[in-house]
Write an enzyme that holds these catalytic residues in place. Structure first.
Site, PDB file in Angstrom:
ATOM      1  NE  ARG A 119     -22.576 -16.937   5.719  1.00 20.49           N
ATOM      2  CZ  ARG A 119     -22.532 -18.255   5.790  1.00 20.49           C
ATOM      3  NH1 ARG A 119     -23.235 -18.972   4.963  1.00 20.49           N
ATOM      4  NH2 ARG A 119     -21.792 -18.846   6.696  1.00 20.49           N
ATOM      5  CB  VAL A 169      10.360  12.690 -11.023  1.00 20.99           C
ATOM      6  CG1 VAL A 169      11.072  11.542 -11.718  1.00 20.99           C
ATOM      7  CG2 VAL A 169       9.692  13.618 -12.041  1.00 20.99           C
ATOM      8  N   GLY A 170       7.640  13.187  -8.617  1.00 23.51           N
ATOM      9  CA  GLY A 170       7.123  14.182  -7.677  1.00 23.51           C
ATOM     10  C   GLY A 170       5.629  13.989  -7.556  1.00 23.51           C
ATOM     11  CD  GLN A 193      -6.597  -1.225   2.242  1.00 25.78           C
ATOM     12  OE1 GLN A 193      -7.317  -1.866   1.501  1.00 25.78           O
ATOM     13  NE2 GLN A 193      -7.059  -0.249   2.995  1.00 25.78           N
ATOM     14  CE  LYS A 223      -3.464   1.854  -3.469  1.00 21.85           C
ATOM     15  NZ  LYS A 223      -2.306   1.871  -2.557  1.00 21.85           N
ATOM     16  N   GLY A 224      -3.164   7.027  -5.626  1.00 22.06           N
ATOM     17  CA  GLY A 224      -4.024   8.205  -5.786  1.00 22.06           C
ATOM     18  C   GLY A 224      -3.559   9.041  -6.961  1.00 22.06           C
ATOM     19  N   GLY A 265       0.819  -1.202   0.000  1.00 24.99           N
ATOM     20  CA  GLY A 265       0.000   0.000   0.000  1.00 24.99           C
ATOM     21  C   GLY A 265       0.862   1.264   0.000  1.00 24.99           C
ATOM     22  CG  ASP A 266       0.726   3.699   2.418  1.00 21.36           C
ATOM     23  OD1 ASP A 266      -0.414   4.163   2.406  1.00 21.36           O
ATOM     24  OD2 ASP A 266       1.168   2.993   3.353  1.00 21.36           O
ATOM     25  CE  LYS A 318       6.570   9.295  -2.025  1.00 23.68           C
ATOM     26  NZ  LYS A 318       6.106   9.104  -0.668  1.00 23.68           N
ATOM     27  CB  THR A 377      -5.969   7.152   6.839  1.00 26.56           C
ATOM     28  OG1 THR A 377      -6.425   7.226   5.491  1.00 26.56           O
ATOM     29  CG2 THR A 377      -7.171   6.958   7.738  1.00 26.56           C
ATOM     30  CB  ALA A 432      -7.706   3.279   1.573  1.00 23.78           C
ATOM     31  N   GLY A 433      -6.054   5.759   2.247  1.00 23.88           N
ATOM     32  CA  GLY A 433      -5.957   7.204   2.092  1.00 23.88           C
ATOM     33  C   GLY A 433      -5.183   7.512   0.852  1.00 23.88           C
ATOM     34  CG  HIS A 434      -6.098   7.312  -2.856  1.00 28.07           C
ATOM     35  ND1 HIS A 434      -5.139   6.342  -2.862  1.00 28.07           N
ATOM     36  CD2 HIS A 434      -7.208   6.754  -3.380  1.00 28.07           C
ATOM     37  CE1 HIS A 434      -5.659   5.233  -3.357  1.00 28.07           C
ATOM     38  NE2 HIS A 434      -6.909   5.450  -3.669  1.00 28.07           N
TER      39      HIS A 434
HETATM   40  P1  GDP Z   1      -1.754   5.720  -2.155  1.00 29.32           P
HETATM   41  O1  GDP Z   1      -2.617   5.321  -1.026  1.00 29.32           O
HETATM   42  O2  GDP Z   1      -1.177   4.542  -2.867  1.00 29.32           O
HETATM   43  O3  GDP Z   1      -2.415   6.705  -3.077  1.00 29.32           O
HETATM   44  O4  GDP Z   1      -0.508   6.462  -1.554  1.00 29.32           O
HETATM   45  P2  GDP Z   1      -0.452   7.722  -0.570  1.00 29.32           P
HETATM   46  O5  GDP Z   1      -1.306   8.808  -1.078  1.00 29.32           O
HETATM   47  O6  GDP Z   1      -0.622   7.288   0.824  1.00 29.32           O
HETATM   48  O7  GDP Z   1       1.075   8.071  -0.667  1.00 29.32           O
HETATM   49  C1  GDP Z   1       1.610   8.589  -1.746  1.00 29.32           C
HETATM   50  C2  GDP Z   1       2.233   9.896  -1.331  1.00 29.32           C
HETATM   51  O8  GDP Z   1       3.294  10.148  -2.169  1.00 29.32           O
HETATM   52  C3  GDP Z   1       1.307  11.085  -1.490  1.00 29.32           C
HETATM   53  O9  GDP Z   1       1.610  12.040  -0.518  1.00 29.32           O
HETATM   54  C4  GDP Z   1       1.630  11.587  -2.890  1.00 29.32           C
HETATM   55  O10 GDP Z   1       1.363  12.960  -3.058  1.00 29.32           O
HETATM   56  C5  GDP Z   1       3.096  11.324  -2.934  1.00 29.32           C
HETATM   57  N1  GDP Z   1       3.628  10.993  -4.248  1.00 29.32           N
HETATM   58  C6  GDP Z   1       3.050  10.288  -5.251  1.00 29.32           C
HETATM   59  N2  GDP Z   1       3.913  10.140  -6.271  1.00 29.32           N
HETATM   60  C7  GDP Z   1       5.065  10.740  -5.880  1.00 29.32           C
HETATM   61  C8  GDP Z   1       6.343  10.894  -6.481  1.00 29.32           C
HETATM   62  O11 GDP Z   1       6.627  10.434  -7.582  1.00 29.32           O
HETATM   63  N3  GDP Z   1       7.289  11.557  -5.745  1.00 29.32           N
HETATM   64  C9  GDP Z   1       7.050  12.061  -4.506  1.00 29.32           C
HETATM   65  N4  GDP Z   1       8.047  12.683  -3.872  1.00 29.32           N
HETATM   66  N5  GDP Z   1       5.862  11.927  -3.917  1.00 29.32           N
HETATM   67  C10 GDP Z   1       4.881  11.279  -4.592  1.00 29.32           C
END
Ligand code: GDP
Length: 443
Positions: A146, A432-433, A227, A16-17, A12-13, A349, A318, A39-41
Protein backbone atom coordinates in the site's frame (compact mmCIF):
# COMPACT_ATOMS: atom_id res chain seq x y z
CA UNK A 1 -23.36 -10.05 -23.76
CA UNK A 2 -20.53 -11.93 -22.21
CA UNK A 3 -16.89 -11.63 -21.46
CA UNK A 4 -14.35 -14.09 -22.82
CA UNK A 5 -11.05 -14.78 -21.16
CA UNK A 6 -7.95 -15.72 -23.13
CA UNK A 7 -5.36 -17.31 -20.88
CA UNK A 8 -2.03 -19.04 -21.45
CA UNK A 9 -2.11 -22.56 -20.05
CA UNK A 10 1.65 -23.07 -19.75
CA UNK A 11 4.58 -20.79 -18.81
CA UNK A 12 3.62 -18.04 -21.23
CA UNK A 13 4.60 -17.49 -24.89
CA UNK A 14 1.87 -19.87 -26.03
CA UNK A 15 0.85 -17.59 -28.89
CA UNK A 16 -1.84 -15.62 -27.06
CA UNK A 17 -1.16 -12.60 -29.27
CA UNK A 18 -2.19 -14.47 -32.38
CA UNK A 19 -5.26 -16.02 -30.76
CA UNK A 20 -6.48 -12.72 -29.32
CA UNK A 21 -5.84 -10.98 -32.59
CA UNK A 22 -7.97 -13.55 -34.37
CA UNK A 23 -10.82 -13.46 -31.85
CA UNK A 24 -10.76 -9.67 -31.84
CA UNK A 25 -12.84 -9.72 -35.04
CA UNK A 26 -15.88 -10.66 -32.95
CA UNK A 27 -15.44 -8.41 -29.92
CA UNK A 28 -15.74 -4.73 -29.03
CA UNK A 29 -13.24 -4.50 -26.17
CA UNK A 30 -9.89 -6.16 -25.59
CA UNK A 31 -8.61 -5.74 -22.04
CA UNK A 32 -5.15 -6.41 -20.62
CA UNK A 33 -5.83 -7.38 -17.00
CA UNK A 34 -2.43 -8.00 -15.36
CA UNK A 35 1.31 -7.77 -15.79
CA UNK A 36 3.22 -4.96 -17.37
CA UNK A 37 5.70 -4.48 -20.15
CA UNK A 38 7.35 -7.79 -19.26
CA UNK A 39 4.96 -9.53 -21.63
CA UNK A 40 5.33 -9.56 -25.35
CA UNK A 41 2.98 -10.53 -28.07
CA UNK A 42 4.04 -10.96 -31.66
CA UNK A 43 1.29 -10.50 -34.16
CA UNK A 44 1.55 -11.10 -37.87
CA UNK A 45 -1.12 -8.84 -39.31
CA UNK A 46 -2.23 -7.64 -42.68
CA UNK A 47 -2.89 -9.57 -45.84
CA UNK A 48 -0.75 -12.68 -46.35
CA UNK A 49 1.21 -11.21 -49.28
CA UNK A 50 2.30 -8.15 -47.26
CA UNK A 51 2.33 -9.31 -43.66
CA UNK A 52 3.39 -6.88 -40.97
CA UNK A 53 5.00 -8.03 -37.76
CA UNK A 54 3.95 -6.08 -34.70
CA UNK A 55 5.50 -6.53 -31.33
CA UNK A 56 3.27 -5.41 -28.48
CA UNK A 57 4.33 -5.23 -24.86
CA UNK A 58 1.61 -3.38 -23.01
CA UNK A 59 -0.96 -2.26 -25.55
CA UNK A 60 -3.71 -4.89 -25.96
CA UNK A 61 -3.62 -6.75 -29.29
CA UNK A 62 -7.08 -5.47 -30.21
CA UNK A 63 -5.47 -2.13 -31.09
CA UNK A 64 -5.19 -3.32 -34.69
CA UNK A 65 -8.95 -3.46 -35.18
CA UNK A 66 -11.12 -0.44 -35.84
CA UNK A 67 -14.05 -2.23 -34.13
CA UNK A 68 -12.12 -2.72 -30.89
CA UNK A 69 -11.52 -0.44 -27.94
CA UNK A 70 -8.25 -1.56 -26.31
CA UNK A 71 -8.24 -1.25 -22.53
CA UNK A 72 -5.43 -1.35 -19.97
CA UNK A 73 -7.25 -2.56 -16.87
CA UNK A 74 -6.93 -1.92 -13.13
CA UNK A 75 -4.70 -4.95 -12.55
CA UNK A 76 -1.90 -3.84 -14.88
CA UNK A 77 1.29 -2.08 -13.79
CA UNK A 78 2.25 0.63 -16.18
CA UNK A 79 5.56 2.24 -17.06
CA UNK A 80 4.38 5.48 -18.63
CA UNK A 81 7.59 6.21 -20.54
CA UNK A 82 7.63 2.75 -22.04
CA UNK A 83 3.93 2.87 -22.92
CA UNK A 84 4.32 6.21 -24.68
CA UNK A 85 7.25 4.83 -26.68
CA UNK A 86 5.16 1.83 -27.70
CA UNK A 87 2.30 4.12 -28.75
CA UNK A 88 4.71 6.27 -30.79
CA UNK A 89 6.03 3.17 -32.55
CA UNK A 90 2.51 2.00 -33.38
CA UNK A 91 1.53 5.44 -34.68
CA UNK A 92 4.68 5.48 -36.85
CA UNK A 93 3.45 2.18 -38.34
CA UNK A 94 0.14 3.81 -39.23
CA UNK A 95 -1.90 2.30 -36.40
CA UNK A 96 -4.61 4.40 -34.78
CA UNK A 97 -4.18 4.26 -31.00
CA UNK A 98 -6.64 7.01 -30.14
CA UNK A 99 -9.25 4.59 -28.76
CA UNK A 100 -6.95 3.23 -26.06
CA UNK A 101 -8.38 3.50 -22.53
CA UNK A 102 -6.26 3.27 -19.40
CA UNK A 103 -7.59 2.62 -15.90
CA UNK A 104 -6.76 5.22 -13.28
CA UNK A 105 -6.37 2.35 -10.81
CA UNK A 106 -3.42 0.80 -12.62
CA UNK A 107 -0.21 1.15 -10.63
CA UNK A 108 2.74 3.13 -11.93
CA UNK A 109 6.16 1.62 -12.39
CA UNK A 110 8.60 4.16 -10.97
CA UNK A 111 12.34 4.59 -11.63
CA UNK A 112 13.19 3.09 -8.22
CA UNK A 113 11.19 -0.04 -9.09
CA UNK A 114 13.33 -0.62 -12.14
CA UNK A 115 16.51 0.06 -10.21
CA UNK A 116 15.51 -2.25 -7.35
CA UNK A 117 14.59 -4.99 -9.79
CA UNK A 118 18.08 -4.80 -11.28
CA UNK A 119 20.04 -4.68 -8.04
CA UNK A 120 18.05 -7.32 -6.16
CA UNK A 121 18.41 -9.83 -9.02
CA UNK A 122 22.16 -9.24 -8.92
CA UNK A 123 22.13 -9.64 -5.15
CA UNK A 124 20.33 -12.99 -5.37
CA UNK A 125 23.12 -14.36 -7.57
CA UNK A 126 22.47 -17.99 -8.43
CA UNK A 127 19.11 -17.85 -6.64
CA UNK A 128 17.88 -15.20 -9.03
CA UNK A 129 14.37 -15.48 -10.43
CA UNK A 130 15.27 -14.43 -13.94
CA UNK A 131 12.95 -11.42 -13.95
CA UNK A 132 12.88 -9.08 -16.93
CA UNK A 133 14.25 -6.27 -14.71
CA UNK A 134 11.57 -3.83 -15.77
CA UNK A 135 10.39 -3.08 -12.26
CA UNK A 136 7.21 -5.14 -12.44
CA UNK A 137 7.77 -7.25 -9.30
CA UNK A 138 8.77 -4.30 -7.07
CA UNK A 139 5.71 -2.35 -8.31
CA UNK A 140 3.34 -5.18 -7.39
CA UNK A 141 5.13 -5.52 -4.04
CA UNK A 142 4.50 -1.83 -3.32
CA UNK A 143 0.87 -2.23 -4.39
CA UNK A 144 0.46 -4.98 -1.77
CA UNK A 145 2.35 -2.90 0.79
CA UNK A 146 0.00 0.00 0.00
CA UNK A 147 2.75 2.42 -0.90
CA UNK A 148 2.21 2.32 -4.65
CA UNK A 149 1.43 5.30 -6.85
CA UNK A 150 -1.45 4.90 -9.26
CA UNK A 151 -2.16 6.38 -12.68
CA UNK A 152 -4.85 8.60 -11.14
CA UNK A 153 -2.22 10.16 -8.85
CA UNK A 154 -0.70 11.75 -11.96
CA UNK A 155 -3.72 14.03 -12.10
CA UNK A 156 -3.20 15.51 -8.65
CA UNK A 157 0.47 16.36 -8.56
CA UNK A 158 0.27 17.52 -4.95
CA UNK A 159 -0.82 14.08 -3.83
CA UNK A 160 1.63 12.47 -6.25
CA UNK A 161 4.51 14.37 -4.65
CA UNK A 162 3.36 13.65 -1.09
CA UNK A 163 3.17 9.93 -1.75
CA UNK A 164 6.45 10.00 -3.64
CA UNK A 165 8.26 11.78 -0.81
CA UNK A 166 7.12 9.17 1.71
CA UNK A 167 8.00 6.17 -0.38
CA UNK A 168 11.25 7.58 -1.76
CA UNK A 169 12.64 8.05 1.71
CA UNK A 170 12.54 4.32 2.30
CA UNK A 171 13.60 3.40 -1.26
CA UNK A 172 16.60 5.72 -1.15
CA UNK A 173 17.69 4.29 2.19
CA UNK A 174 17.57 0.78 0.72
CA UNK A 175 19.22 1.79 -2.55
CA UNK A 176 22.08 3.62 -0.88
CA UNK A 177 22.66 1.61 2.30
CA UNK A 178 21.93 -1.92 1.11
CA UNK A 179 22.90 -1.75 -2.54
CA UNK A 180 25.37 1.11 -2.56
CA UNK A 181 23.50 3.02 -5.28
CA UNK A 182 22.94 6.73 -5.63
CA UNK A 183 19.70 8.01 -4.10
CA UNK A 184 17.01 9.38 -6.44
CA UNK A 185 15.57 12.91 -6.33
CA UNK A 186 11.80 13.33 -5.94
CA UNK A 187 11.84 16.58 -7.93
CA UNK A 188 13.39 14.86 -10.96
CA UNK A 189 10.82 12.08 -10.85
CA UNK A 190 7.97 14.56 -10.46
CA UNK A 191 9.14 16.55 -13.48
CA UNK A 192 9.47 13.44 -15.62
CA UNK A 193 6.07 12.04 -14.61
CA UNK A 194 4.27 15.38 -15.04
CA UNK A 195 5.22 15.25 -18.73
CA UNK A 196 3.88 11.69 -19.00
CA UNK A 197 0.67 12.77 -17.27
CA UNK A 198 -0.11 15.33 -19.95
CA UNK A 199 0.59 12.94 -22.79
CA UNK A 200 -1.48 10.15 -21.23
CA UNK A 201 -4.43 12.35 -20.27
CA UNK A 202 -6.56 11.62 -23.38
CA UNK A 203 -6.45 7.91 -22.67
CA UNK A 204 -7.43 7.84 -19.00
CA UNK A 205 -10.92 6.46 -18.33
CA UNK A 206 -13.14 4.77 -15.79
CA UNK A 207 -12.55 1.44 -17.48
CA UNK A 208 -14.59 -0.63 -15.05
CA UNK A 209 -17.75 1.40 -15.77
CA UNK A 210 -16.94 1.44 -19.47
CA UNK A 211 -16.77 -2.37 -19.59
CA UNK A 212 -19.94 -2.90 -17.55
CA UNK A 213 -21.84 -0.42 -19.71
CA UNK A 214 -20.50 -2.24 -22.76
CA UNK A 215 -21.66 -5.62 -21.46
CA UNK A 216 -25.09 -4.19 -20.67
CA UNK A 217 -25.25 -2.83 -24.22
CA UNK A 218 -24.67 -6.31 -25.62
CA UNK A 219 -20.97 -5.82 -26.45
CA UNK A 220 -18.39 -8.60 -26.07
CA UNK A 221 -15.36 -8.03 -23.88
CA UNK A 222 -12.23 -10.09 -24.39
CA UNK A 223 -9.92 -10.27 -21.40
CA UNK A 224 -6.38 -10.88 -22.52
CA UNK A 225 -3.89 -12.39 -20.09
CA UNK A 226 -0.15 -12.02 -20.24
CA UNK A 227 2.30 -14.75 -19.18
CA UNK A 228 0.58 -18.05 -18.32
CA UNK A 229 -1.07 -20.25 -15.71
CA UNK A 230 2.15 -21.76 -14.35
CA UNK A 231 3.57 -18.29 -13.84
CA UNK A 232 0.62 -17.28 -11.68
CA UNK A 233 1.66 -15.86 -8.33
CA UNK A 234 -0.74 -18.11 -6.39
CA UNK A 235 -1.15 -21.12 -8.68
CA UNK A 236 2.11 -21.31 -10.60
CA UNK A 237 5.45 -22.88 -9.86
CA UNK A 238 6.29 -20.49 -7.02
CA UNK A 239 8.75 -18.80 -6.57
CA UNK A 240 9.59 -18.99 -10.28
CA UNK A 241 6.47 -17.06 -11.17
CA UNK A 242 5.37 -13.61 -12.17
CA UNK A 243 4.15 -11.11 -9.61
CA UNK A 244 0.50 -11.04 -10.70
CA UNK A 245 -2.37 -13.44 -11.47
CA UNK A 246 -2.60 -14.44 -15.13
CA UNK A 247 -5.25 -17.13 -14.36
CA UNK A 248 -8.88 -16.53 -15.30
CA UNK A 249 -9.71 -15.43 -11.74
CA UNK A 250 -7.13 -12.65 -12.13
CA UNK A 251 -9.00 -11.50 -15.23
CA UNK A 252 -11.98 -10.64 -13.04
CA UNK A 253 -10.08 -8.68 -10.40
CA UNK A 254 -7.85 -7.10 -13.02
CA UNK A 255 -10.77 -5.77 -15.05
CA UNK A 256 -13.39 -5.26 -12.35
CA UNK A 257 -15.85 -7.88 -13.62
CA UNK A 258 -17.67 -10.65 -11.77
CA UNK A 259 -17.68 -14.43 -12.41
CA UNK A 260 -21.16 -14.35 -13.94
CA UNK A 261 -19.95 -11.98 -16.67
CA UNK A 262 -17.67 -14.64 -18.13
CA UNK A 263 -19.02 -17.06 -20.71
CA UNK A 264 -15.92 -18.59 -22.27
CA UNK A 265 -12.43 -19.24 -20.99
CA UNK A 266 -10.13 -20.05 -23.89
CA UNK A 267 -6.85 -21.71 -23.03
CA UNK A 268 -3.98 -20.95 -25.39
CA UNK A 269 -1.84 -24.05 -25.46
CA UNK A 270 1.32 -24.75 -27.39
CA UNK A 271 1.59 -28.20 -28.98
CA UNK A 272 4.77 -28.61 -26.89
CA UNK A 273 5.97 -26.68 -23.82
CA UNK A 274 8.42 -23.82 -23.34
CA UNK A 275 9.66 -21.97 -20.33
CA UNK A 276 11.77 -18.88 -19.82
CA UNK A 277 13.94 -18.42 -16.76
CA UNK A 278 14.68 -20.74 -13.87
CA UNK A 279 12.54 -23.43 -12.23
CA UNK A 280 11.50 -27.06 -12.63
CA UNK A 281 10.34 -28.30 -16.03
CA UNK A 282 9.64 -32.07 -16.08
CA UNK A 283 9.41 -32.62 -19.84
CA UNK A 284 12.37 -30.42 -20.71
CA UNK A 285 14.58 -31.54 -23.58
CA UNK A 286 18.29 -31.15 -22.84
CA UNK A 287 19.12 -28.02 -20.92
CA UNK A 288 18.86 -28.16 -17.16
CA UNK A 289 16.88 -31.40 -16.98
CA UNK A 290 18.32 -34.35 -15.12
CA UNK A 291 20.13 -37.17 -16.92
CA UNK A 292 17.28 -39.65 -16.33
CA UNK A 293 14.73 -37.22 -17.64
CA UNK A 294 16.77 -36.60 -20.77
CA UNK A 295 17.01 -40.33 -21.40
CA UNK A 296 13.27 -40.80 -20.86
CA UNK A 297 12.55 -37.87 -23.14
CA UNK A 298 14.48 -39.58 -25.95
CA UNK A 299 17.00 -36.75 -26.14
CA UNK A 300 20.18 -37.84 -24.40
CA UNK A 301 22.35 -35.48 -26.43
CA UNK A 302 20.08 -32.43 -26.33
CA UNK A 303 19.82 -32.38 -30.13
CA UNK A 304 16.00 -32.63 -30.17
CA UNK A 305 15.77 -29.71 -27.78
CA UNK A 306 17.98 -27.55 -29.97
CA UNK A 307 15.91 -28.47 -32.99
CA UNK A 308 12.69 -27.55 -31.19
CA UNK A 309 14.09 -24.16 -30.16
CA UNK A 310 15.29 -23.39 -33.65
CA UNK A 311 12.28 -24.62 -35.62
CA UNK A 312 9.88 -23.03 -33.12
CA UNK A 313 11.94 -19.82 -33.00
CA UNK A 314 11.70 -19.97 -29.25
CA UNK A 315 13.27 -16.66 -28.29
CA UNK A 316 11.47 -14.10 -26.12
CA UNK A 317 9.59 -11.24 -27.80
CA UNK A 318 10.53 -8.72 -25.13
CA UNK A 319 13.91 -10.03 -24.02
CA UNK A 320 15.26 -12.10 -26.91
CA UNK A 321 16.12 -14.78 -24.33
CA UNK A 322 16.33 -18.37 -25.51
CA UNK A 323 13.39 -20.35 -24.15
CA UNK A 324 13.72 -23.81 -22.62
CA UNK A 325 11.69 -26.37 -24.57
CA UNK A 326 10.07 -29.75 -23.92
CA UNK A 327 7.40 -32.27 -24.87
CA UNK A 328 3.71 -31.62 -24.26
CA UNK A 329 2.77 -32.10 -20.62
CA UNK A 330 -0.84 -33.21 -20.08
CA UNK A 331 -0.52 -33.02 -16.28
CA UNK A 332 0.05 -29.29 -16.59
CA UNK A 333 -2.72 -29.00 -19.17
CA UNK A 334 -5.23 -30.69 -16.84
CA UNK A 335 -4.17 -28.41 -14.04
CA UNK A 336 -4.65 -25.35 -16.24
CA UNK A 337 -8.09 -26.62 -17.28
CA UNK A 338 -9.14 -26.78 -13.63
CA UNK A 339 -7.53 -23.61 -12.32
CA UNK A 340 -8.98 -21.52 -15.14
CA UNK A 341 -12.25 -23.35 -15.73
CA UNK A 342 -11.33 -23.67 -19.41
CA UNK A 343 -14.17 -24.10 -21.87
CA UNK A 344 -11.94 -24.70 -24.91
CA UNK A 345 -8.36 -24.79 -26.17
CA UNK A 346 -6.62 -22.93 -28.96
CA UNK A 347 -3.67 -25.18 -29.86
CA UNK A 348 -0.71 -23.36 -31.39
CA UNK A 349 2.49 -24.23 -33.24
CA UNK A 350 1.51 -27.72 -34.35
CA UNK A 351 3.59 -27.02 -37.49
CA UNK A 352 6.79 -27.02 -35.39
CA UNK A 353 6.35 -30.70 -34.55
CA UNK A 354 6.72 -31.64 -38.22
CA UNK A 355 10.44 -31.64 -37.46
CA UNK A 356 10.21 -34.81 -35.32
CA UNK A 357 9.86 -38.44 -36.34
CA UNK A 358 8.49 -39.56 -33.01
CA UNK A 359 6.61 -37.41 -30.52
CA UNK A 360 6.21 -37.86 -26.82
CA UNK A 361 3.41 -36.66 -24.61
CA UNK A 362 3.65 -36.75 -20.83
CA UNK A 363 0.46 -38.24 -19.39
CA UNK A 364 1.52 -38.54 -15.72
CA UNK A 365 4.41 -37.95 -13.32
CA UNK A 366 6.03 -40.81 -11.42
CA UNK A 367 7.58 -40.21 -8.04
CA UNK A 368 8.70 -42.91 -5.60
CA UNK A 369 6.48 -45.51 -7.27
CA UNK A 370 3.34 -43.35 -7.37
CA UNK A 371 1.84 -41.98 -10.57
CA UNK A 372 0.36 -38.49 -10.43
CA UNK A 373 -2.25 -37.70 -13.07
CA UNK A 374 -2.80 -34.33 -11.49
CA UNK A 375 -0.40 -31.63 -10.44
CA UNK A 376 1.41 -32.88 -7.33
CA UNK A 377 0.59 -31.16 -4.05
CA UNK A 378 4.22 -30.54 -3.07
CA UNK A 379 6.82 -28.76 -5.14
CA UNK A 380 9.51 -31.34 -4.31
CA UNK A 381 7.48 -33.99 -6.11
CA UNK A 382 7.14 -31.70 -9.10
CA UNK A 383 10.86 -31.06 -8.98
CA UNK A 384 11.91 -34.69 -8.95
CA UNK A 385 9.06 -36.47 -10.76
CA UNK A 386 9.79 -38.53 -13.85
CA UNK A 387 7.42 -37.93 -16.74
CA UNK A 388 5.51 -40.99 -17.96
CA UNK A 389 5.40 -40.66 -21.73
CA UNK A 390 3.15 -41.91 -24.50
CA UNK A 391 4.90 -42.15 -27.84
CA UNK A 392 3.12 -41.07 -30.98
CA UNK A 393 4.28 -41.19 -34.58
CA UNK A 394 5.20 -37.89 -36.19
CA UNK A 395 4.00 -36.88 -39.67
CA UNK A 396 7.00 -35.19 -41.25
CA UNK A 397 4.96 -33.14 -43.74
CA UNK A 398 4.97 -29.37 -43.63
CA UNK A 399 1.64 -28.19 -42.22
CA UNK A 400 1.94 -24.46 -42.83
CA UNK A 401 -0.04 -24.46 -46.09
CA UNK A 402 -2.85 -26.73 -44.88
CA UNK A 403 -6.12 -24.81 -45.12
CA UNK A 404 -8.59 -27.26 -43.66
CA UNK A 405 -8.39 -29.35 -40.51
CA UNK A 406 -9.51 -32.47 -42.38
CA UNK A 407 -6.49 -32.12 -44.70
CA UNK A 408 -3.95 -32.49 -41.91
CA UNK A 409 -1.96 -35.75 -42.03
CA UNK A 410 -3.75 -38.43 -40.02
CA UNK A 411 -0.85 -38.61 -37.53
CA UNK A 412 -1.24 -34.89 -36.83
CA UNK A 413 -4.97 -35.32 -36.23
CA UNK A 414 -4.26 -38.31 -34.00
CA UNK A 415 -1.83 -36.16 -32.00
CA UNK A 416 -4.46 -33.46 -31.52
CA UNK A 417 -7.08 -36.08 -30.58
CA UNK A 418 -4.72 -37.56 -27.99
CA UNK A 419 -4.01 -34.15 -26.44
CA UNK A 420 -7.72 -33.43 -26.25
CA UNK A 421 -8.40 -36.79 -24.62
CA UNK A 422 -5.63 -36.25 -22.06
CA UNK A 423 -6.66 -32.66 -21.24
CA UNK A 424 -10.40 -33.22 -21.08
CA UNK A 425 -11.22 -29.91 -22.77
CA UNK A 426 -12.20 -29.53 -26.45
CA UNK A 427 -9.51 -28.24 -28.81
CA UNK A 428 -11.44 -25.88 -30.99
CA UNK A 429 -8.67 -24.31 -33.09
CA UNK A 430 -5.34 -25.60 -34.33
CA UNK A 431 -2.73 -23.12 -35.46
CA UNK A 432 -0.14 -24.15 -38.05
CA UNK A 433 1.79 -20.92 -38.53
CA UNK A 434 2.03 -17.38 -37.23
CA UNK A 435 -0.33 -15.74 -39.75
CA UNK A 436 -4.04 -15.28 -39.14
CA UNK A 437 -4.85 -17.45 -42.15
CA UNK A 438 -2.87 -20.36 -40.70
CA UNK A 439 -5.60 -21.28 -38.24
CA UNK A 440 -7.75 -24.38 -38.67
CA UNK A 441 -11.08 -24.56 -36.94
CA UNK A 442 -11.90 -28.04 -35.73
CA UNK A 443 -15.52 -28.98 -36.07
P1 GDP B 1 2.35 -14.81 -26.56
O1 GDP B 1 3.04 -13.93 -25.59
O2 GDP B 1 1.60 -15.91 -25.88
O3 GDP B 1 1.51 -14.04 -27.54
O4 GDP B 1 3.45 -15.54 -27.41
P2 GDP B 1 4.65 -14.92 -28.26
O5 GDP B 1 4.16 -13.86 -29.15
O6 GDP B 1 5.80 -14.63 -27.38
O7 GDP B 1 5.10 -16.20 -29.05
C1 GDP B 1 4.38 -16.72 -30.01
C2 GDP B 1 5.24 -16.72 -31.25
O8 GDP B 1 4.84 -17.76 -32.05
C3 GDP B 1 5.08 -15.48 -32.10
O9 GDP B 1 6.28 -15.20 -32.75
C4 GDP B 1 3.99 -15.88 -33.08
O10 GDP B 1 4.05 -15.17 -34.30
C5 GDP B 1 4.33 -17.32 -33.29
N1 GDP B 1 3.20 -18.20 -33.55
C6 GDP B 1 1.94 -18.14 -33.06
N2 GDP B 1 1.23 -19.19 -33.49
C7 GDP B 1 2.07 -19.93 -34.25
C8 GDP B 1 1.94 -21.16 -34.95
O11 GDP B 1 0.90 -21.82 -34.96
N3 GDP B 1 3.05 -21.62 -35.60
C9 GDP B 1 4.24 -20.96 -35.60
N4 GDP B 1 5.27 -21.50 -36.26
N5 GDP B 1 4.39 -19.81 -34.95
C10 GDP B 1 3.33 -19.30 -34.29
Amino acid sequence: MPAWVVVGTQWGDEGKGKATDLLADDVEYVVRYQGGNNAGHTIIAGDPTHPRTLKLHLVPSGVLYPNVTPVIGDGVVLDPGVLLEELDTLVAQGIDVSKLKISGNAHLIMPYHRELDRVTERYLGRQKLGTTKRGIGPTYADKAARVGLRVQDLYDMKIFREKLDVVLKEKNAVLSRVYNRLPMRAADIETEYAVYAERLRPYIADTMTLLHDGLEDGKTVLLEGAQGTLLDLDHGTYPFVTSSNPVAGGALTGAGLGPKDVERVIGITKAYVTRVGAGPFPTELGGESSVQRSAASGDPTGELGERMTDVGQEYGTTTGRRRRVGWFDAVLARYAARVNGLTEHFLTKLDVLSAFETLRVCRAYRYQGTDYDHFPPHQSIFHHAEPVYDQLPGWGDDLTAVGDYADLPKEARAYVDRLEELCGVPIRWVSVGPARSQTLERT
